[in-house]
Motif scaffolding. Structure first.
Motif, PDB file in Angstrom:
ATOM      1  N   ALA B  49      -8.581 -10.882   9.690  1.00 23.94           N
ATOM      2  CA  ALA B  49      -8.457 -11.759   8.557  1.00 23.94           C
ATOM      3  C   ALA B  49      -8.462 -13.071   9.257  1.00 23.94           C
ATOM      4  CB  ALA B  49      -7.288 -11.432   7.647  1.00 23.94           C
ATOM      5  N   MET B  50      -9.386 -14.075   8.844  1.00 21.31           N
ATOM      6  CA  MET B  50      -9.571 -15.303   9.290  1.00 21.31           C
ATOM      7  C   MET B  50      -9.044 -16.103   8.299  1.00 21.31           C
ATOM      8  SD  MET B  50     -11.396 -13.269  11.371  1.00 21.31           S
ATOM      9  CE  MET B  50     -12.155 -13.220  12.890  1.00 21.31           C
ATOM     10  N   VAL B  51      -7.848 -16.473   8.116  1.00 21.76           N
ATOM     11  CA  VAL B  51      -7.291 -17.422   7.259  1.00 21.76           C
ATOM     12  C   VAL B  51      -6.816 -18.725   8.084  1.00 21.76           C
ATOM     13  CG1 VAL B  51      -5.303 -17.805   5.418  1.00 21.76           C
ATOM     14  CG2 VAL B  51      -6.460 -15.592   5.583  1.00 21.76           C
ATOM     15  N   VAL B  52      -7.651 -19.855   7.665  1.00 23.57           N
ATOM     16  CA  VAL B  52      -7.587 -20.805   8.722  1.00 23.57           C
ATOM     17  C   VAL B  52      -7.149 -22.224   8.265  1.00 23.57           C
ATOM     18  CG1 VAL B  52      -9.405 -19.831   9.995  1.00 23.57           C
ATOM     19  CG2 VAL B  52     -10.126 -21.624   8.113  1.00 23.57           C
ATOM     20  N   ALA B  53      -6.961 -22.356   6.652  1.00 23.25           N
ATOM     21  CA  ALA B  53      -6.576 -23.544   6.242  1.00 23.25           C
ATOM     22  C   ALA B  53      -5.042 -24.013   6.508  1.00 23.25           C
ATOM     23  CB  ALA B  53      -6.830 -23.735   4.815  1.00 23.25           C
ATOM     24  N   GLU B  54      -4.644 -25.044   6.717  1.00 22.60           N
ATOM     25  CA  GLU B  54      -3.286 -25.341   7.020  1.00 22.60           C
ATOM     26  C   GLU B  54      -2.542 -25.187   5.394  1.00 22.60           C
ATOM     27  OE1 GLU B  54      -2.506 -29.842   8.149  1.00 22.60           O
ATOM     28  OE2 GLU B  54      -4.603 -29.989   7.866  1.00 22.60           O
ATOM     29  N   GLU B  55      -3.112 -25.052   4.626  1.00 19.86           N
ATOM     30  CA  GLU B  55      -2.609 -24.770   3.375  1.00 19.86           C
ATOM     31  C   GLU B  55      -2.189 -23.284   2.932  1.00 19.86           C
ATOM     32  OE1 GLU B  55      -5.166 -26.568   3.692  1.00 19.86           O
ATOM     33  OE2 GLU B  55      -4.726 -28.507   2.841  1.00 19.86           O
ATOM     34  N   GLU B  56      -2.613 -22.514   3.985  1.00 23.51           N
ATOM     35  CA  GLU B  56      -2.326 -21.092   3.545  1.00 23.51           C
ATOM     36  C   GLU B  56      -2.298 -20.202   4.858  1.00 23.51           C
ATOM     37  OE1 GLU B  56      -5.628 -19.255   1.342  1.00 23.51           O
ATOM     38  OE2 GLU B  56      -7.266 -20.027   2.848  1.00 23.51           O
ATOM     39  N   ALA B  57      -2.348 -20.808   6.083  1.00 22.55           N
ATOM     40  CA  ALA B  57      -2.358 -20.009   7.405  1.00 22.55           C
ATOM     41  C   ALA B  57      -0.969 -19.577   7.532  1.00 22.55           C
ATOM     42  CB  ALA B  57      -2.989 -20.816   8.478  1.00 22.55           C
ATOM     43  N   ALA B  58      -0.023 -20.259   7.342  1.00 21.31           N
ATOM     44  CA  ALA B  58       1.372 -19.969   7.583  1.00 21.31           C
ATOM     45  C   ALA B  58       1.878 -18.944   6.591  1.00 21.31           C
ATOM     46  CB  ALA B  58       2.348 -21.084   7.612  1.00 21.31           C
ATOM     47  N   TYR B  59       1.403 -19.198   5.450  1.00 21.23           N
ATOM     48  CA  TYR B  59       1.722 -17.934   4.522  1.00 21.23           C
ATOM     49  C   TYR B  59       1.266 -16.635   4.727  1.00 21.23           C
ATOM     50  CZ  TYR B  59       2.201 -15.782  -0.195  1.00 21.23           C
ATOM     51  OH  TYR B  59       2.400 -15.028  -1.198  1.00 21.23           O
ATOM     52  N   PHE B  60       0.008 -16.687   5.140  1.00 24.75           N
ATOM     53  CA  PHE B  60      -0.623 -15.261   5.434  1.00 24.75           C
ATOM     54  C   PHE B  60      -0.212 -14.860   6.845  1.00 24.75           C
ATOM     55  CE2 PHE B  60      -4.015 -12.727   7.304  1.00 24.75           C
ATOM     56  CZ  PHE B  60      -4.271 -11.997   6.103  1.00 24.75           C
ATOM     57  N   ALA B  61       0.347 -15.758   7.652  1.00 29.49           N
ATOM     58  CA  ALA B  61       0.755 -15.158   9.125  1.00 29.49           C
ATOM     59  C   ALA B  61       2.054 -14.221   8.981  1.00 29.49           C
ATOM     60  CB  ALA B  61       1.212 -16.192   9.825  1.00 29.49           C
ATOM     61  N   ALA B  62       2.647 -14.497   7.794  1.00 27.71           N
ATOM     62  CA  ALA B  62       4.078 -13.760   7.543  1.00 27.71           C
ATOM     63  C   ALA B  62       3.501 -12.317   6.942  1.00 27.71           C
ATOM     64  CB  ALA B  62       4.959 -14.300   6.540  1.00 27.71           C
ATOM     65  N   ALA B  63       2.354 -12.345   6.665  1.00 24.24           N
ATOM     66  CA  ALA B  63       1.897 -10.996   5.650  1.00 24.24           C
ATOM     67  C   ALA B  63       1.433 -10.135   6.642  1.00 24.24           C
ATOM     68  CB  ALA B  63       1.273 -11.368   4.478  1.00 24.24           C
ATOM     69  N   ALA B  64       0.592 -10.731   7.531  1.00 21.18           N
ATOM     70  CA  ALA B  64      -0.279 -10.024   8.704  1.00 21.18           C
ATOM     71  C   ALA B  64       0.468  -9.311   9.589  1.00 21.18           C
ATOM     72  CB  ALA B  64      -1.246 -10.983   9.438  1.00 21.18           C
TER      73      ALA B  64
END
Lengths: 263, 263, 263
Positions: B49-64
């Motif tokens: 999963a490439m989630v790259v925007a500042e607006e969402e990357a950190a949120y997603f890193a907690a789920a991956a």
């Protein structure tokens, strides 16, 4: 002016020189074709580096052997990196190639392309429509149909070369390469290349690699075209559909030996 | 310190564990290799999963399940997303891998890499030149030639591992993986991988996937290297040119069974 | 409501119409899949153009035949280009397709997707989880597991179509295409497509191409799905591993003739 086919001996010599030098080509290219551009350079015997940030691109351009600037997906930050890199390449006597993607189609982009052209690229490589647009030919310099034959752009390319100081390379069914005085042609190739994105854009990267290895940049540019055309022919012979052609094209760039141009 | 080859049993167990977990790997990688990185993960049995925007990357890193940070084409907005994601991964006990592309080559980039290294990655994966540069070895810590042999980086890698707290993985003709105390080696592979862009970068993504599935991250990292080397060998056996090798490499990552490491 | 399989005759007619028009599809898609998206369009018989900057995207959307907006890797500047292009496409009566990648997974992204949905796309193409999330179904409209079967999304898709005014296309083991009144299905395909990144994203681009060539957008959308499924089957028959499957999929998109849907 007469048009002279590139000799097999010159193509062979230029390919040999490029592979011996294994030039490091700094690529500032569009979002769509970065992977194929890197793979084309690697397969052919050069070394790619995509250093794209404003913060480091100009520094790196001074260390690389050549620079590619392709405006397929321009935006302000990337354009600033392109300008700084082009200046850095010129200041360090490195050749740089401008690929004016879609010139003639969008006013904002045309303005950006003209600013880059004013930085005096070593080579401008485009299709007939793009070169006609840059030369101010076509229907009043406006949007030019991309179906123009490359031969229709020969005289405008010669004028553009004289006006800009760049070697101008028009690619199509036959490729024409001119410095305004001497004009070379390269025939062959296969239309299947138009069904794989990035074959044209990556040819511009090959031109940069060849120009890094020879001071005769007219012949170097034509030799890059000859390698691409020969690789297309070989790829189509074994893979006549676009997905497998893509792989076969890279294979051919790797497998073609300089001596094959002497046959 | 002695160097111990990774056992076939460990490689098999780690590959089996990775495929059973099918980890979701959050990739913040460079512009050139995003497609091959996703395809390598999918072929090997992980999920990208490439989630790259500042607006969402950190949120997603907690789920991956794991995070890859590769600085091949860094720029400020992306670097902010990388820092925030690395912090989020660490706070949520997710392994994260730093791939310090071209460390030692450009001062601005080196500064950015050091800031990321200070965020305590689980693994640092690079070639010998990059690891030598990070370890402050080579010619005074300055630009290190990328032709350094991986064995030249073993001792610096061990020092770097101790200083940074990360497992350090040096890849090359032989791969070396160390936590500063124990050092594993993985031999094999084929040099054709160096002619396909992204084989190294995507190996770093595989390392993240393997580390998500095992707490023995030293062996997990080495097992990712073993899978890549085995896949290279199989690919070259059927496709000895870079375009077709690329496809065959992905095929091999998919087809290799854990049991094959027991032979 | 009953579900009607797309007829072979309709699939054949729509593919023929698309190839005759050779539509220019303006793609604003994610960073990972730009190359495969362009290559899928080229192989199938359409023409791709990635014009992505805020400065020129809306201008270009008025000239292209259709627009794709895929939010796989959104960030503010690209989202502004997407909104402006969607408005431009609508103002110029061009169909546009929204691909709501990962809808339901990240709150910030969901907000952006809803703003784009409010711009009234011609078609929304997603997997079951994404469509369930957009329809407010699933576990209270929150993160929906991507393993939902496409059939679970039929009724929510019909509701979403009525509420949004868009044709909704849910792809999976069977694809369902609905305008809220009539619902078509397309079966077949092969699960290997899920191991090649961008096969779903590039299907959304094909939907845009087919919608540019027919006013019956329900059947046009279904025909794009039918072409992709048929190409998957043909590819798997000759290439049952993901790297070679990727090339074979592109080959099949190029080689499939409209008449083959009549068999």
């Amino acid at each position: 002016m007469s048009i002279e086919p590139l000799s097999g001996a010159a193509a062979a010599q230029m390919l040999r020189a490029m592979r011996e030098k294994r030039p490091l080509v700094h690529c500032l290219t569009n979002e769509v074709v970065q992977e194929i551009t890197a793979n084309v350079l690697l397969a052919a015997g050069a070394s790619p580096a995509m250093v794209v940030a404003e913060e480091e691109a100009a520094y790196f351009a001074a260390a690389a052997d050549a620079l590619l600037v392709n405006v397929g997906t321009p935006y302000p930050a990337r354009l600033r990196a392109m300008h700084a890199s082009a200046e850095s390449a010129a200041a360090n006597a490195r050749p740089w190639v401008l690929d004016p993607v879609a010139a003639g189609g969008i006013p904002w982009r045309d303005g950006e392309i003209r600013k880059l052209l004013a930085k005096r690229p070593t080579v401008v490589r485009g299709n007939a429509s793009e070169i006609l647009a840059l030369a101010g030919a076509g229907a009043g310099g406006k949007g030019v149909d991309s179906t123009d034959a490359s031969s229709a752009a020969i005289v405008p390319a010669q004028h553009l070369a004289k006006a800009s100081g760049a070697i101008v390379c028009v690619t199509g069914e036959t490729d024409f390469i001119t410095d305004g005085e001497r004009t070379l042609s390269v025939s062959g190739g296969h239309v299947m290349t138009t069904l794989v994105v990035g074959t044209g854009c990556s040819l511009s990267a090959l031109v940069a690699a060849f120009c890094a290895a020879s001071n005769d940049r007219l012949e170097a540019t034509a030799a890059a075209c000859a390698l691409a055309k020969r690789a297309s022919e070989r790829a189509y012979a074994v893979a006549p559909a676009p997905g497998s052609f893509h792989a076969a094209y890279l294979d051919a760039l790797y497998l073609i030996e300089p001596e094959s141009f002497l046959e």
